[in-house]
Design an enzyme around this catalytic site. Structure first.
Site, PDB file in Angstrom:
ATOM      1  N   VAL A  17       4.800  -3.879  -5.080  1.00 13.61           N
ATOM      2  CA  VAL A  17       5.902  -3.480  -4.196  1.00 13.61           C
ATOM      3  C   VAL A  17       7.099  -3.129  -5.080  1.00 13.61           C
ATOM      4  O   VAL A  17       7.074  -3.348  -6.292  1.00 13.61           O
ATOM      5  CB  VAL A  17       6.274  -4.611  -3.201  1.00 13.61           C
ATOM      6  N   HIS A  30      39.269 -11.665 -39.926  1.00 14.82           N
ATOM      7  CA  HIS A  30      37.877 -11.915 -39.509  1.00 14.82           C
ATOM      8  C   HIS A  30      36.952 -12.160 -40.700  1.00 14.82           C
ATOM      9  O   HIS A  30      35.757 -12.330 -40.522  1.00 14.82           O
ATOM     10  CB  HIS A  30      37.371 -10.736 -38.666  1.00 14.82           C
ATOM     11  N   LEU A  35       0.813  -1.221   0.000  1.00 15.23           N
ATOM     12  CA  LEU A  35       0.000   0.000   0.000  1.00 15.23           C
ATOM     13  C   LEU A  35       0.847   1.272   0.000  1.00 15.23           C
ATOM     14  O   LEU A  35       0.581   2.207   0.764  1.00 15.23           O
ATOM     15  CB  LEU A  35      -0.972  -0.015   1.180  1.00 15.23           C
ATOM     16  N   ALA A  36       1.858   1.317  -0.852  1.00 14.97           N
ATOM     17  CA  ALA A  36       2.500   2.608  -1.131  1.00 14.97           C
ATOM     18  C   ALA A  36       1.499   3.365  -2.027  1.00 14.97           C
ATOM     19  O   ALA A  36       0.406   2.853  -2.313  1.00 14.97           O
ATOM     20  CB  ALA A  36       3.825   2.401  -1.824  1.00 14.97           C
ATOM     21  N   LYS A  59       6.323  -3.209 -21.104  1.00 18.90           N
ATOM     22  CA  LYS A  59       6.367  -2.063 -20.172  1.00 18.90           C
ATOM     23  C   LYS A  59       7.792  -1.489 -20.115  1.00 18.90           C
ATOM     24  O   LYS A  59       7.982  -0.265 -20.066  1.00 18.90           O
ATOM     25  CB  LYS A  59       5.900  -2.490 -18.772  1.00 18.90           C
ATOM     26  N   HIS A 116       8.294   0.532 -23.156  1.00 16.35           N
ATOM     27  CA  HIS A 116       7.538   1.782 -22.941  1.00 16.35           C
ATOM     28  C   HIS A 116       8.409   2.766 -22.170  1.00 16.35           C
ATOM     29  O   HIS A 116       8.517   3.948 -22.515  1.00 16.35           O
ATOM     30  CB  HIS A 116       6.243   1.478 -22.174  1.00 16.35           C
ATOM     31  N   ASN A 117       9.054   2.279 -21.113  1.00 11.18           N
ATOM     32  CA  ASN A 117       9.873   3.168 -20.298  1.00 11.18           C
ATOM     33  C   ASN A 117      11.107   3.652 -21.059  1.00 11.18           C
ATOM     34  O   ASN A 117      11.532   4.800 -20.898  1.00 11.18           O
ATOM     35  CB  ASN A 117      10.298   2.464 -19.007  1.00 11.18           C
ATOM     36  N   ARG A 167      21.269  11.022 -18.836  1.00 11.82           N
ATOM     37  CA  ARG A 167      20.993  11.084 -17.387  1.00 11.82           C
ATOM     38  C   ARG A 167      22.284  10.852 -16.606  1.00 11.82           C
ATOM     39  O   ARG A 167      22.537  11.503 -15.599  1.00 11.82           O
ATOM     40  CB  ARG A 167      19.926  10.052 -16.986  1.00 11.82           C
ATOM     41  N   SER A 192       1.250   1.505 -16.247  1.00  9.11           N
ATOM     42  CA  SER A 192       1.847   2.819 -16.516  1.00  9.11           C
ATOM     43  C   SER A 192       0.846   3.936 -16.281  1.00  9.11           C
ATOM     44  O   SER A 192      -0.346   3.781 -16.528  1.00  9.11           O
ATOM     45  CB  SER A 192       2.345   2.900 -17.958  1.00  9.11           C
ATOM     46  N   GLY A 193       1.385   5.055 -15.858  1.00 12.16           N
ATOM     47  CA  GLY A 193       0.541   6.232 -15.677  1.00 12.16           C
ATOM     48  C   GLY A 193       0.786   6.949 -14.366  1.00 12.16           C
ATOM     49  O   GLY A 193       0.111   7.925 -14.051  1.00 12.16           O
ATOM     50  N   GLU A 222       9.934   6.326 -23.052  1.00  6.69           N
ATOM     51  CA  GLU A 222       9.675   7.434 -22.107  1.00  6.69           C
ATOM     52  C   GLU A 222      10.977   8.201 -21.816  1.00  6.69           C
ATOM     53  O   GLU A 222      10.997   9.442 -21.838  1.00  6.69           O
ATOM     54  CB  GLU A 222       9.090   6.837 -20.823  1.00  6.69           C
ATOM     55  N   ASN A 272       7.377  -2.672 -11.761  1.00  6.78           N
ATOM     56  CA  ASN A 272       8.232  -2.549 -12.947  1.00  6.78           C
ATOM     57  C   ASN A 272       9.288  -3.647 -12.909  1.00  6.78           C
ATOM     58  O   ASN A 272      10.481  -3.389 -12.760  1.00  6.78           O
ATOM     59  CB  ASN A 272       8.922  -1.174 -12.943  1.00  6.78           C
ATOM     60  N   GLY A 298      -0.098   1.447  -4.928  1.00 10.25           N
ATOM     61  CA  GLY A 298      -0.982   0.382  -4.455  1.00 10.25           C
ATOM     62  C   GLY A 298      -2.299   0.936  -3.936  1.00 10.25           C
ATOM     63  O   GLY A 298      -3.377   0.414  -4.248  1.00 10.25           O
TER      64      GLY A 298
END
Ligand code: 6PG
Length: 500
Positions: free
Chosen positions: A78, A473, A13-14, A204, A207-208, A309, A132-133, A211, A106, A17
């Site tokens: 979690v 090669h 329940l963060a 997902k 997607h990130n 980043r 997501s969202g 993002e 995730n 959640g």
């Protein structure tokens, strides 16, 4: 009197959640909730005494499991990683054959593959669902990307379809305006079965990755307006607001306009100017890029956004370098509005390339993992709820509807013609960024990707000859069928060339 059993349960329940639980309850489903710290659960349940479906707070795992209808459906929300395994381990002894665990975190898709296999051996069913969202999405309609046991998904489908974001199928526009207790009615839900085992979490992750690309590109557009054109945050906000009414219309452009218009409540300065320029990350962009390298898929723009980043994070080094490494003096003398329009087009084209790379990753992964990914449906469920929701996802949806086997998004007639229409401006922006020393790594990377992808003969011929020279090669010949390899008996370095 015994309480009715719940339709579904949720562990963790963060904020995500809590919001997902409220979203589920708003749609009339009774939901049991459990949290490791009981007081969090108690406060949460006490704060929401009368949701349409009802919340049932449980203080023990045993009580939580016993409160669920069979087959039990349990969502875990979690922090991804060891925490997910710990929760699964605590649940398993209390579950029965056919019960369903749904991981909404995730998670790394390979972890999801492992968990699905392990649980299957125990007679349990597992779904790894991308969610997501952000917090708002979880509360009023996320984009949901479930993968795993297909029959198990059919059992949770009514709940997943109810709680997902909704779009108008014809326009692709998200339906907005949900409030607590009053969810959106109608529209097409932004969820679809993605595929077996880790497919949902893989999609997902991609997607990130997109993002990350999208966010960095927007930042580069801002950097050009600020550093090349000398615009204030407020002026930039107005530009982004306008852009949000055209082809760039998207959640990320919308919030960028809001952020840039925001003043710092403490100093009254533009809020963005008091935020330290070091970006954090939780790893999904890195996973996407590492996977691109592992599979041999060119996704340079997504990777460049991750590197950007990292570069932002070495703040002290950059501050020091800024005193030692000189660049050109910034000077812009042309038509300012024309340059703003050009930055718009550069952002648009770069964005198309990032999406193209993301879909390339999915195309390759589906072969490696024996999935049959529904690209058109994936583009459809990205239209609402998720962080990368954007007007142009309707065009990607249409591209895959026309041709499920599209080799690269750049080759879809709509995108080919858009790139053709906008590329002069894109080049103008990248050239101006280079001339004036404004770092725009994803704009550069995307343009190089585009140029390399459309080039019949790359200098890799020289590269292959170099490999053959120093390491035997071998090389393939332009006048011989593919797959036939040759070696030239090269003379020593610096010696006369071989006789023809
Ligand atoms: C979403 C987001 C969400 C989260 C990112 C942030 O789709 O809702 O992607 O999952 O905000 O993971 O990731 P970083 O912390 O790595 O930027």
């Amino acid at each position: 009197m015994s309480l009715p059993q719940s339709d579904i349960g949720l562990v963790g329940l963060a904020v995500m959640g809590q919001n997902l639980a409220l979203n589920i309850a708003d749609h009339g489903f009774r939901i049991s909730v459990y949290n490791r710290t009981t007081v969090t659960m108690e406060k949460f349940v006490a704060a929401h005494p009368s949701t349409p479906g009802g919340l049932d707070g449980q203080a023990t795992i045993e009580g939580f499991v016993a409160s669920l209808k069979r087959p039990r459906k349990i969502i875990i929300l979690v922090k991804a990683g060891a925490g997910t395994d710990a929760v699964i381990d605590s649940l398993v002894p209390h579950l029965e054959e056919g019960d369903i665990i749904i991981d909404g975190g995730n998670a790394l898709w390979t972890d999801t593959i492992r968990r699905e296999k392990d649980l299957k051996a125990k007679g349990l069913r597992f779904i790894g669902s991308g969610v997501s969202g952000g917090e708002e999405g979880a509360r009023f309609g996320p984009s949901l990307m479930p993968g795993g046991d297909k029959a198990a998904f059919e059992e949770i489908r009514p709940i997943w379809e109810a709680i997902a974001a909704k779009v108008d199928d014809k326009t692709g526009k998200p339906l907005e305006g949900a409030t607590p207790g009053h969810p959106i009615v109608g529209g097409v839900p932004c969820t679809t079965y993605i595929g077996p085992n880790g497919a949902g979490h893989y999609v997902k992750m991609v997607h990130n990755g997109i993002e990350y690309g999208d966010m960095q590109m927007i930042c580069e557009a801002f950097a050009l307006m600020k550093n090349l054109l000398g615009m204030s945050a407020e002026e930039c906000a107005a530009v982004f607001k306008t852009w949000n009414t055209g082809v760039l219309d998207s959640f990320l452009i919308e919030i960028t306009a809001d952020i840039l218009a925001q003043k710092d409540p403490v100093t009254g300065k533009a809020f963005v100017d008091i935020v330290l320029d070091t970006a954090g990350q939780k790893g999904t962009g890195k996973w996407t890029s590492t996977n691109a390298l592992d599979m041999g898929v060119p996704a340079p723009t997504v990777a460049e956004a991750v590197f950007a980043r990292y570069l932002s994070a070495v703040k002290e080094e950059r501050v020091n370098a800024s005193k030692l490494l000189k660049g050109p003096a910034v000077s812009f003398t042309g038509d300012k509005q024309a340059m703003i329009d050009a930055i718009h087009d550069a952002l648009y084209c770069s964005k198309i390339c990032a999406y193209a790379q993301g879909f390339q990753l999915m195309r390759t992964a589906q072969v490696d993992y024996k999935w049959d990914l529904p690209f058109g449906e994936i583009a459809k469920i990205f239209r609402g709820g998720c962080i990368i929701r954007a007007r142009f996802l309707q065009k990607i949806t249409e591209a895959y509807q026309h041709n499920h086997d599209l080799v690269n998004l750049l080759l879809d007639p709509f995108f080919t013609s858009e790139l053709d229409r906008c590329q002069t401006n894109w080049r103008k922006v990248v050239a101006a960024a280079a001339t004036n020393g404004v770092a725009t790594p994803t704009f550069f990377s995307a343009l190089s990707y585009f140029d390399a992808y459309r080039t019949e003969t790359l200098p890799a011929n020289l590269l292959q000859a170099q490999r053959d020279f120093f390491g035997a090669h071998t090389y393939e010949r332009t006048d011989s069928p593919r797959g036939k390899f040759f070696h030239l008996d090269w003379p020593e370095p610096g010696r006369p060339q071989l006789e023809v």
